[in-house]
Design an enzyme around this catalytic site. Structure first.
Site, mmCIF file in Angstrom:
data_model
loop_
_atom_site.group_PDB
_atom_site.id
_atom_site.type_symbol
_atom_site.label_atom_id
_atom_site.label_comp_id
_atom_site.label_asym_id
_atom_site.label_seq_id
_atom_site.Cartn_x
_atom_site.Cartn_y
_atom_site.Cartn_z
ATOM 1 N N CYS A 140 0.839 -1.209 0.000
ATOM 2 C CA CYS A 140 0.000 0.000 0.000
ATOM 3 C C CYS A 140 0.871 1.255 0.000
ATOM 4 O O CYS A 140 1.609 1.496 0.957
ATOM 5 C CB CYS A 140 -0.911 -0.065 1.221
ATOM 6 S SG CYS A 140 -1.614 1.494 1.754
ATOM 7 N N CYS B 165 0.289 3.753 2.841
ATOM 8 C CA CYS B 165 0.748 3.145 4.101
ATOM 9 C C CYS B 165 2.238 3.393 4.298
ATOM 10 O O CYS B 165 2.701 3.571 5.424
ATOM 11 C CB CYS B 165 0.485 1.643 4.110
ATOM 12 S SG CYS B 165 -1.260 1.213 3.994
#
Length: 104
Positions: free
Chosen positions: A29, A32
């Site tokens: 991600c 993230c």
């Protein structure tokens, strides 16, 4: 100390007492990867005051679904085992710190 990695084995014990911020993330991600260093910094800064933790949703999908995590990063703030705040998307260090301090 940096953010603590949580699993289904240690999750409940980790959030039971005090204030805990949990970052739900995954290695693939992009956002993230921007959030994780902020979470790690908070872990070092707030050591002894609040617990800063992270959960890899690929490895712990049951915890993510238990708290309705649909997109990542999602950060959930717990106080004495109960969720008190949920933030979706990348959060600034100041915003997170203010929310944590508001629960102390």
């Amino acid at each position: 100390m940096a953010a603590v990695a949580l699993t289904k084995e240690n999750f409940n014990d980790s959030i039971q007492n005090g204030v805990t911020l949990v970052d739900f993330w995954a290695p693939w991600c992009g956002p993230c990867k921007m959030q994780l260093p902020i979470v790690e910094e908070l872990g070092a800064e707030l050591e002894g005051t609040a617990t800063i933790a992270k959960i890899n949703v690929d490895e712990q999908p049951e915890i993510a679904s238990q708290f309705g995590v649909m997109s990542i990063p999602t950060l959930i703030l717990f106080k004495d085992g109960q969720p008190v705040d949920k933030m979706v998307g990348v959060q600034s260090k100041d915003a997170l710190k203010n929310k944590i301090q508001g629960q102390l």
